[in-house]
Design a protein around this motif. Structure first.
Motif, PDB file in Angstrom:
ATOM      1  N   GLN A 240      40.202  34.903 -24.962  1.00 38.17           N
ATOM      2  CA  GLN A 240      40.311  35.118 -23.529  1.00 38.17           C
ATOM      3  C   GLN A 240      38.942  35.374 -22.901  1.00 38.17           C
ATOM      4  O   GLN A 240      38.594  34.802 -21.851  1.00 38.17           O
ATOM      5  CB  GLN A 240      41.237  36.298 -23.243  1.00 38.17           C
ATOM      6  N   ASN A 244      37.268  32.470 -20.381  1.00 37.97           N
ATOM      7  CA  ASN A 244      36.952  32.831 -18.993  1.00 37.97           C
ATOM      8  C   ASN A 244      35.466  32.645 -18.707  1.00 37.97           C
ATOM      9  O   ASN A 244      35.076  32.152 -17.641  1.00 37.97           O
ATOM     10  CB  ASN A 244      37.369  34.274 -18.708  1.00 37.97           C
ATOM     11  N   TYR A 247      34.905  28.852 -18.441  1.00 40.59           N
ATOM     12  CA  TYR A 247      35.522  28.279 -17.242  1.00 40.59           C
ATOM     13  C   TYR A 247      34.646  28.540 -16.006  1.00 40.59           C
ATOM     14  O   TYR A 247      34.443  27.655 -15.175  1.00 40.59           O
ATOM     15  CB  TYR A 247      36.903  28.894 -16.996  1.00 40.59           C
ATOM     16  N   GLU A 248      34.138  29.750 -15.900  1.00 41.77           N
ATOM     17  CA  GLU A 248      33.336  30.123 -14.735  1.00 41.77           C
ATOM     18  C   GLU A 248      32.007  29.377 -14.690  1.00 41.77           C
ATOM     19  O   GLU A 248      31.425  29.214 -13.608  1.00 41.77           O
ATOM     20  CB  GLU A 248      33.069  31.634 -14.750  1.00 41.77           C
ATOM     21  N   GLU A 268      38.198  26.195 -13.431  1.00 41.82           N
ATOM     22  CA  GLU A 268      38.449  27.640 -13.502  1.00 41.82           C
ATOM     23  C   GLU A 268      39.922  27.966 -13.695  1.00 41.82           C
ATOM     24  O   GLU A 268      40.263  29.098 -14.043  1.00 41.82           O
ATOM     25  CB  GLU A 268      37.891  28.331 -12.248  1.00 41.82           C
TER      26      GLU A 268
END
Length: 285
Positions: A240, A244, A247-248, A268
């Protein structure tokens, strides 16, 4: 061979061999009707898992991520149980690029399970010798300790023939190590206690290799972890965190095991926005 450029880094996938492992074990508690929609499975409930090292060429250095399944090191029973349909052809892959094993400067071992580490050594007479004699081999100190002193469970995957001949080449780290500017190995635990991921950042360009906390594209869901994981809850949290993070930052995610994709990029919301296919992909029924 597939290649891609990410900032200063050129990535090329070598032919490291292939296994076919139990799909239930690879997806843990996830029911087959769910995971089989995302990844093909044969009549033996096995899924195809490549073991293809990634050659990194950065700033004149030749590095590889993990080492493949090796050659001639598995018994007939192991080949059958692990569904090994082909072994490594790394010499051939490197030769097509004008390289030899001796040209590899650095080996980045995310962990030392047999399907990642068998390619570290080669049969040499009645013993073994280093497959990459001029390379520094990086792995976490936790992983290296367990490789040499496996417990009742891990001795099934940490094998002496994969480490004894290369022990003088090994450099270890605790939490992380920066190999080259922007290229880091980061100790996550999870799949194994010493498991690490690899992160490369070059201004706005980035790739993350999640290794076996996301071995295939079908494991993108943070809750889909392996029954093989020693610390599955840690795998969930680390996945996780790093999903994240990527993705950002518009990161590429690159794979060692995936039989269909070499790399994927997500937005995102986790939707695929770009991909590098494995061109030779043809699932063996």
């Amino acid at each position: 061979m597939e290649s891609m450029q990410v900032g200063r880094a050129k990535l090329t996938w070598l032919n490291g061999g292939v296994t076919h492992m139990d799909g239930g074990a690879m997806f843990g508690v996830v029911p087959r009707p769910l995971w089989s929609r995302k990844y093909p499975v044969n009549e033996k409930n096995q899924i195809e898992l490549r073991t293809d090292p990634i050659l990194l060429q950065i700033d004149g250095w030749n590095l590889i991520i993990d080492s493949g399944i090796g050659n001639g090191k598995l018994t007939d029973k192991q080949r059958r149980n692990f569904g090994v349909k082909e072994e490594s052809a790394i010499d051939l892959s490197l030769g097509e690029l004008g390289l030899r094993r001796e040209d590899i400067d650095t080996v980045l071992m995310t962990h030392l399970h047999f399907d990642h580490a068998c390619g570290l050594t080669m049969i040499d007479g009645e013993g073994y010798s280093s497959s990459f004699p001029n390379a520094t081999i990086y792995t976490s100190s936790t992983e290296w300790e367990e490789m040499q002193h496996p417990n009742m469970r891990s001795r099934n995957t940490y094998w002496e023939m994969n480490w004894k001949a290369i022990q003088s080449q090994v450099t270890t780290y605790e939490e992380f190590v920066e190999i080259l500017p922007g290229l880091k190995m980061i100790h996550t635990s999870g799949h194994s206690d010493g498991h690490s991921i690899i992160v490369f950042e070059d201004e706005e360009d980035m790739f993350i290799h999640m290794a076996d906390i996301m071995p295939t594209h079908a494991h993108q869901n943070v809750l889909w972890v392996l029954a093989y994981d020693d610390y599955p809850v840690t795998s969930v949290h680390e996945k996780q965190k790093w999903m994240n993070y990527g993705y950002e930052r518009n990161a590429w995610y690159v794979f060692y095991h995936d039989a269909e994709f070499r790399a994927l990029k997500f937005d995102e919301e986790g939707q695929v926005i770009d991909q590098v296919d494995r061109k030779a992909y043809a699932y063996d029924e």
